[in-house]
Every structure is written in C-alpha cells, then in structure tokens.
Design a protein around this motif. Sequence first.
Motif, short mmCIF file in Angstrom:
data_model
loop_
_atom_site.label_atom_id
_atom_site.label_comp_id
_atom_site.label_asym_id
_atom_site.label_seq_id
_atom_site.Cartn_x
_atom_site.Cartn_y
_atom_site.Cartn_z
N ASP A 31 5.30 2.27 10.57
CA ASP A 31 5.82 2.77 9.31
C ASP A 31 7.01 1.89 8.91
OD1 ASP A 31 7.58 3.57 11.24
OD2 ASP A 31 7.66 5.66 10.64
N THR B 141 0.80 -1.22 0.00
CA THR B 141 0.00 0.00 0.00
C THR B 141 0.83 1.27 0.00
OG1 THR B 141 -0.10 0.05 2.41
CG2 THR B 141 -1.86 -1.14 1.25
N GLN C 203 1.62 2.95 2.44
CA GLN C 203 1.07 3.83 3.48
C GLN C 203 1.35 3.21 4.85
OE1 GLN C 203 -0.48 6.79 3.05
NE2 GLN C 203 -0.11 6.61 0.86
#
Length: 189
Positions: A142, A116, A118
């Motif tokens: 992250d 993704t 993200q």
Amino acid sequence: VLCVYMKDMSCLVCVHQRHVVCVCIKDMSCRVCVHQRHVMSCVCASKTCLVVCVFCPSWVFLVLIRLLVLIPFLGFLLNVFFGKSLGKTLSGTIGTLSVVVSFVVTLYFFLQINETKQPIQINLFDWMSFSNFSVKFGFLLDQLSLLWLLFVTGIGSLIHLYSISYMHDDENMHKFFAYLNLFIFFMIT
C-alpha cells in the motif's frame, strides 16, 4: 469485445471496455480475479479452462516482488562467498546494483499505485485453511509500505554508492558490502 472459448466450451471470458465477465457454462462455478480492470485468471471448478490475460501485470507483480526482496540477499550471498576473489570494485558494484534494482522495482510499484489508487495484493499460498476461515501468505503493498520501501532502497542505494569510494582502501570491502546488503534485505522484509 474479446471473447475466449476454452477447450470444451465450458468457459467463456469476455472483456468489454475493461470490464470482465466470466461465465462457466456447465456448472457456473467460475472464480474471476480482477486486477486493474483486466482479467488475471478464470479458473473453473472442472479445471478445464484457465485463461490468463497477457495484458494484466499479475505475473509481472509476482516476479517483481521476488526481485525486490531477493536481489539484496543474492548480493549478500555473492559478496560473502565470492567477494574476495571478485575484487573490491566488482564487489561494491554488485552490492550497489542489487539495492538499485530493488529501488527501481519499488518505484515501479509506487507508480502503479499512483495510477490505480488501489493497493497491490499478491497472495503466494494459503497458510491455514478451515471451513470458512483462511489465512493467506503474501504481500500487501500500500502507500505506507511503498513509502517505507522507497526510503530504505533509495537511501540505501546512495549509501552503497558513497561507500564504494569511502571503503576502497579497506581490504575487507566485500564483507562490508555483504553485511550492508544483508541489512537492506532485513529492512525490506
């Protein structure tokens, strides 16, 4: 196109080509959480509709993040309280499997972020909330944090696996694995 009408027709959710449209017909005060182009939830202010898309992994993320953090601590507790009665082999297996499970969960999150591009943000609750200011308590995964988790859980799994044969002649092997699992738990958190 998937359209869902809930209870008293006050909420309409349409998913079309992985885009989400959520419209509350009564008061237009619907909040939509979008994650990976799927609707996670549509909560209307009137609290008459709650739509959760089964294709969205938001609830899976919540379960997996708890597993990631709590499984090494559970391995610690099992080895501290029941390790002597379980025996050396089972104590080492429990310690090793708890870290391997955390590694597999970390690998799943890493693959999700690669797909993704993200970060994954999981909000557990609002810690403080003022008029226009709120501080949320949750997890943010992250690329950097997942790289760290891959190191800790991956190398920790190998250390646990090696330690099963290395510590096999020690009579306090269960304590060793208990403290090693506690160390991994604190490194994860």
